[in-house]
Write a protein that holds these residues in place. Structure first.
Motif, PDB file in Angstrom:
ATOM      1  N   ALA A  32       0.830  -1.200   0.000  1.00 52.66           N
ATOM      2  CA  ALA A  32       0.000   0.000   0.000  1.00 52.66           C
ATOM      3  C   ALA A  32       0.866   1.252   0.000  1.00 52.66           C
ATOM      4  O   ALA A  32       1.852   1.327   0.743  1.00 52.66           O
ATOM      5  CB  ALA A  32      -0.918  -0.012   1.215  1.00 52.66           C
ATOM      6  N   PRO A  33       0.550   2.247  -0.828  1.00 53.00           N
ATOM      7  CA  PRO A  33       1.303   3.510  -0.811  1.00 53.00           C
ATOM      8  C   PRO A  33       1.239   4.150   0.572  1.00 53.00           C
ATOM      9  O   PRO A  33       0.234   4.052   1.271  1.00 53.00           O
ATOM     10  CB  PRO A  33       0.561   4.364  -1.846  1.00 53.00           C
ATOM     11  CG  PRO A  33      -0.192   3.399  -2.696  1.00 53.00           C
ATOM     12  CD  PRO A  33      -0.546   2.249  -1.802  1.00 53.00           C
ATOM     13  N   GLY A  34       2.337   4.767   0.968  1.00 54.29           N
ATOM     14  CA  GLY A  34       2.378   5.418   2.261  1.00 54.29           C
ATOM     15  C   GLY A  34       2.896   4.545   3.375  1.00 54.29           C
ATOM     16  O   GLY A  34       3.180   5.039   4.474  1.00 54.29           O
ATOM     17  N   THR A  35       3.031   3.235   3.116  1.00 53.79           N
ATOM     18  CA  THR A  35       3.627   2.355   4.112  1.00 53.79           C
ATOM     19  C   THR A  35       5.145   2.378   3.963  1.00 53.79           C
ATOM     20  O   THR A  35       5.679   2.964   3.024  1.00 53.79           O
ATOM     21  CB  THR A  35       3.096   0.914   3.965  1.00 53.79           C
ATOM     22  OG1 THR A  35       3.330   0.458   2.619  1.00 53.79           O
ATOM     23  CG2 THR A  35       1.600   0.866   4.247  1.00 53.79           C
ATOM     24  N   SER A  36       5.842   1.738   4.883  1.00 55.72           N
ATOM     25  CA  SER A  36       7.303   1.774   4.856  1.00 55.72           C
ATOM     26  C   SER A  36       7.852   0.836   3.789  1.00 55.72           C
ATOM     27  O   SER A  36       7.180  -0.102   3.359  1.00 55.72           O
ATOM     28  CB  SER A  36       7.862   1.385   6.236  1.00 55.72           C
ATOM     29  OG  SER A  36       7.504   0.059   6.559  1.00 55.72           O
ATOM     30  N   ALA A  41       7.435   3.116  -1.682  1.00 55.26           N
ATOM     31  CA  ALA A  41       7.856   4.444  -2.137  1.00 55.26           C
ATOM     32  C   ALA A  41       7.831   4.540  -3.657  1.00 55.26           C
ATOM     33  O   ALA A  41       7.431   5.558  -4.224  1.00 55.26           O
ATOM     34  CB  ALA A  41       9.254   4.763  -1.611  1.00 55.26           C
ATOM     35  N   VAL A  42       8.254   3.464  -4.344  1.00 58.07           N
ATOM     36  CA  VAL A  42       8.234   3.453  -5.808  1.00 58.07           C
ATOM     37  C   VAL A  42       6.799   3.564  -6.324  1.00 58.07           C
ATOM     38  O   VAL A  42       6.499   4.344  -7.241  1.00 58.07           O
ATOM     39  CB  VAL A  42       8.894   2.171  -6.354  1.00 58.07           C
ATOM     40  CG1 VAL A  42       8.639   2.022  -7.848  1.00 58.07           C
ATOM     41  CG2 VAL A  42      10.393   2.195  -6.072  1.00 58.07           C
ATOM     42  N   ILE A  43       5.884   2.784  -5.739  1.00 58.62           N
ATOM     43  CA  ILE A  43       4.479   2.836  -6.159  1.00 58.62           C
ATOM     44  C   ILE A  43       3.896   4.220  -5.878  1.00 58.62           C
ATOM     45  O   ILE A  43       3.153   4.789  -6.697  1.00 58.62           O
ATOM     46  CB  ILE A  43       3.667   1.735  -5.454  1.00 58.62           C
ATOM     47  CG1 ILE A  43       4.113   0.356  -5.957  1.00 58.62           C
ATOM     48  CG2 ILE A  43       2.169   1.920  -5.684  1.00 58.62           C
ATOM     49  CD1 ILE A  43       3.427  -0.813  -5.284  1.00 58.62           C
ATOM     50  N   GLU A  44       4.238   4.782  -4.731  1.00 54.56           N
ATOM     51  CA  GLU A  44       3.747   6.117  -4.375  1.00 54.56           C
ATOM     52  C   GLU A  44       4.180   7.150  -5.417  1.00 54.56           C
ATOM     53  O   GLU A  44       3.399   8.024  -5.813  1.00 54.56           O
ATOM     54  CB  GLU A  44       4.262   6.496  -2.989  1.00 54.56           C
ATOM     55  CG  GLU A  44       3.694   7.789  -2.437  1.00 54.56           C
ATOM     56  CD  GLU A  44       4.150   8.055  -1.015  1.00 54.56           C
ATOM     57  OE1 GLU A  44       4.049   9.205  -0.576  1.00 54.56           O
ATOM     58  OE2 GLU A  44       4.600   7.104  -0.344  1.00 54.56           O
ATOM     59  N   GLU A  45       5.421   7.061  -5.864  1.00 58.61           N
ATOM     60  CA  GLU A  45       5.901   7.990  -6.888  1.00 58.61           C
ATOM     61  C   GLU A  45       5.225   7.725  -8.234  1.00 58.61           C
ATOM     62  O   GLU A  45       4.881   8.663  -8.961  1.00 58.61           O
ATOM     63  CB  GLU A  45       7.417   7.876  -7.036  1.00 58.61           C
ATOM     64  CG  GLU A  45       8.221   8.344  -5.837  1.00 58.61           C
ATOM     65  CD  GLU A  45       8.087   9.843  -5.595  1.00 58.61           C
ATOM     66  OE1 GLU A  45       7.628  10.557  -6.501  1.00 58.61           O
ATOM     67  OE2 GLU A  45       8.433  10.291  -4.487  1.00 58.61           O
ATOM     68  N   CYS A  59      -3.397  -0.822  -6.237  1.00 64.36           N
ATOM     69  CA  CYS A  59      -4.158  -2.031  -5.898  1.00 64.36           C
ATOM     70  C   CYS A  59      -3.348  -2.776  -4.836  1.00 64.36           C
ATOM     71  O   CYS A  59      -2.596  -3.695  -5.145  1.00 64.36           O
ATOM     72  CB  CYS A  59      -4.373  -2.891  -7.149  1.00 64.36           C
ATOM     73  SG  CYS A  59      -5.374  -4.358  -6.865  1.00 64.36           S
ATOM     74  N   PRO A  60      -3.461  -2.365  -3.562  1.00 64.66           N
ATOM     75  CA  PRO A  60      -2.620  -2.951  -2.500  1.00 64.66           C
ATOM     76  C   PRO A  60      -2.842  -4.445  -2.338  1.00 64.66           C
ATOM     77  O   PRO A  60      -3.977  -4.918  -2.296  1.00 64.66           O
ATOM     78  CB  PRO A  60      -3.059  -2.185  -1.246  1.00 64.66           C
ATOM     79  CG  PRO A  60      -3.671  -0.920  -1.758  1.00 64.66           C
ATOM     80  CD  PRO A  60      -4.336  -1.296  -3.053  1.00 64.66           C
ATOM     81  N   SER A  61      -1.735  -5.179  -2.252  1.00 65.78           N
ATOM     82  CA  SER A  61      -1.800  -6.629  -2.068  1.00 65.78           C
ATOM     83  C   SER A  61      -1.196  -7.076  -0.746  1.00 65.78           C
ATOM     84  O   SER A  61      -1.344  -8.230  -0.354  1.00 65.78           O
ATOM     85  CB  SER A  61      -1.075  -7.339  -3.224  1.00 65.78           C
ATOM     86  OG  SER A  61       0.285  -6.915  -3.299  1.00 65.78           O
ATOM     87  N   TRP A  62      -0.501  -6.184  -0.062  1.00 65.55           N
ATOM     88  CA  TRP A  62       0.076  -6.525   1.238  1.00 65.55           C
ATOM     89  C   TRP A  62       0.532  -5.269   1.952  1.00 65.55           C
ATOM     90  O   TRP A  62       0.622  -4.196   1.339  1.00 65.55           O
ATOM     91  CB  TRP A  62       1.234  -7.499   1.123  1.00 65.55           C
ATOM     92  CG  TRP A  62       2.450  -6.979   0.385  1.00 65.55           C
ATOM     93  CD1 TRP A  62       2.581  -6.811  -0.957  1.00 65.55           C
ATOM     94  CD2 TRP A  62       3.700  -6.564   0.960  1.00 65.55           C
ATOM     95  NE1 TRP A  62       3.837  -6.330  -1.271  1.00 65.55           N
ATOM     96  CE2 TRP A  62       4.539  -6.170  -0.106  1.00 65.55           C
ATOM     97  CE3 TRP A  62       4.188  -6.501   2.261  1.00 65.55           C
ATOM     98  CZ2 TRP A  62       5.847  -5.704   0.090  1.00 65.55           C
ATOM     99  CZ3 TRP A  62       5.494  -6.052   2.457  1.00 65.55           C
ATOM    100  CH2 TRP A  62       6.306  -5.659   1.377  1.00 65.55           C
ATOM    101  N   ALA A  69      -0.554 -12.161   7.651  1.00 65.08           N
ATOM    102  CA  ALA A  69      -1.729 -11.332   7.901  1.00 65.08           C
ATOM    103  C   ALA A  69      -2.123 -10.539   6.664  1.00 65.08           C
ATOM    104  O   ALA A  69      -3.218  -9.987   6.597  1.00 65.08           O
ATOM    105  CB  ALA A  69      -1.474 -10.386   9.075  1.00 65.08           C
ATOM    106  N   SER A  70      -1.234 -10.478   5.660  1.00 63.96           N
ATOM    107  CA  SER A  70      -1.541  -9.761   4.427  1.00 63.96           C
ATOM    108  C   SER A  70      -2.329 -10.607   3.441  1.00 63.96           C
ATOM    109  O   SER A  70      -2.752 -10.101   2.399  1.00 63.96           O
ATOM    110  CB  SER A  70      -0.245  -9.290   3.754  1.00 63.96           C
ATOM    111  OG  SER A  70       0.329  -8.224   4.463  1.00 63.96           O
ATOM    112  N   LEU A  71      -2.550 -11.889   3.752  1.00 62.42           N
ATOM    113  CA  LEU A  71      -3.287 -12.752   2.831  1.00 62.42           C
ATOM    114  C   LEU A  71      -4.679 -12.220   2.516  1.00 62.42           C
ATOM    115  O   LEU A  71      -5.083 -12.203   1.352  1.00 62.42           O
ATOM    116  CB  LEU A  71      -3.364 -14.170   3.403  1.00 62.42           C
ATOM    117  CG  LEU A  71      -4.063 -15.216   2.515  1.00 62.42           C
ATOM    118  CD1 LEU A  71      -3.359 -15.342   1.170  1.00 62.42           C
ATOM    119  CD2 LEU A  71      -4.111 -16.567   3.227  1.00 62.42           C
TER     120      LEU A  71
END
Length: 402
Positions: A32-36, A41-45, A59-62, A69-71
């Motif tokens: 997900a964008p905005g996570t560490s 960071a690449v997706i956010e840009e 389209c966050p997958s984890w 827990a990301s399943l």
């Protein structure tokens, strides 16, 4: 959060409104964008790209550090991909290694079932080890893609050895806000040296190496400081030392402020690909110290770059070489900021990378329109010319040889 960062069913397009066009939707599948983390960071840009041809949607997958827990997040991504299949055109899947080849590999397979063009970007620092351990899984997943984007020639060579999918070298992007003015930053001679470690704090990024090298640097510059920024790796801890401060996990904005005032960013990694910390540092005009791992050749021509060779060296020898590089950096009175920022813009700016991605997306769309499914029949020949970041002579050769 903008419309571009919403799930695939949110199809509002600022680009189509401005240009009166109907750009094709590209799903950016990964953290997900905005996570560490560097991939986030690449997706956010990438979500910030302005193109009349393609529009980016997350389209966050984890989520980082959630493991199994990301399943549910991946399953939800698959449901959204199927439910909005008529609205999007390309699946751009971001892979690292190991579990990612199962989780994101599953979503890549979903895109193929939906008969969508697919692009993969490889980010894994341990890709070579992953391929050696799971060659069949790697081959199967990568062969589901129409095109594999690599961050440098070394990864492109690894992909070519195991899969039949064509490759293209594309750099990590950096937005215009990252290239800030350093006019008010004190000159190096006016303040004590400050070194910054930015990334996951653990052995992979070489935090332990840096701590082993630090006493020699601190002895040479008693007023020097070492700042450690980033999340702690699992089962890893930091021990207080003179001159060393642990800042925790900073926001990108706060990290950029620290980078801008640092003498150098130091990343003595054992495994990397193309670390965003170094790219951010170069954009700020701050010199870097880096070990020769991953796609290190990309950085070898950067002004003020110190590369530390680790081949056939003990950890004690590496720590000594690292300390020497840091001392040399702190002793160097030259101002590299203008040349270094200009180099970074030529190499990593969104304008450069967006043009590369437009070329890649057009390529896979045209390939699918031409009726070709799966790996192309001409992957052993030269691929069409694309704008490649001018980082080193080997990049173009590596791309064309796939």
């Amino acid at each position: 959060m903008s419309d571009r960062e919403n799930h695939p069913t949110a199809m509002t397009s600022s680009a189509s409104t401005k240009e009166g066009r109907n750009p094709k939707i590209v799903l950016q599948i990964g953290p997900a964008p905005g996570t560490s983390g560097g991939i986030a960071a690449v997706i956010e840009e990438t979500l910030k790209f302005e193109s009349t041809l393609f529009e980016q949607h997350a389209c966050p997958s984890w989520e980082p550090n959630r493991r199994f827990a990301s399943l549910p997040t991946a399953i939800l991504a698959a449901v959204k991909m199927c439910g909005s299949a008529r609205k999007w055109t390309i699946a751009h899947v971001h892979l690292s290694e190991y579990g990612s080849f199962i989780r994101e590999g599953f979503l890549l397979f979903v895109a193929k079932i939906l008969q969508k063009p697919t692009v993969v970007t490889l980010h894994g620092a341990d890709l070579t080890k992953h391929v050696a351990k799971y060659p069949l899984l790697t081959k199967y997943v990568l062969n589901r893609a129409d095109l594999v984007l690599c961050l440098g020639g070394n990864h492109a060579d690894v992909v070519s050895a195991v899969a039949e999918t064509p490759t293209q070298v594309v750099a990590n992007p950096l937005g215009s806000e990252a290239f800030i003015c350093r006019a008010e930053t004190p000159s190096q001679g006016e303040v004590p040296p400050t070194f910054l470690f930015a990334g996951e704090v653990g052995t992979r990024k070489g935090h332990d190496r840096l701590i082993n090298a630090w006493p020699a640097v601190h002895k040479r510059f008693p007023d020097a400081g070492l700042l450690i920024a980033g999340p702690l790796a699992t089962n890893y801890s930091v021990t207080p030392q003179p001159g060393v401060s642990y800042l925790g996990n900073l926001t990108r904005e706060s990290l950029r402020e620290r980078i801008a005032t640092a003498t150098a960013v130091v990343l003595p990694s054992r495994a990397e690909v193309l670390p965003m910390a170094l790219i951010e540092s170069h954009a700020q005009g701050t010199p870097t110290v880096y070990t020769k791992v991953g796609e290190w050749q990309v950085f070898q021509d950067a002004p003020g770059m110190r590369l530390v060779d680790t081949d056939a060296k003990s950890e004690e020898e590496i720590a000594t070489s690292l300390a020497d590089a840091m001392i040399d950096c702190a002793s160097d009175e030259r101002d590299y900021s203008t040349d270094l920022t200009a180099w970074a813009k030529r190499t990593f700016s969104t304008e450069v990378v967006a043009a590369q991605l437009d070329e890649a997306y057009t390529r896979v769309v045209n390939k699918r329109v031409g009726g070709v499914r799966g790996p192309t029949h001409c992957q052993k020949t030269k691929t069409p010319d694309v704008p490649v970041t001018p980082v080193r002579d080997g990049n173009t050769q590596a791309m064309e040889g796939q």
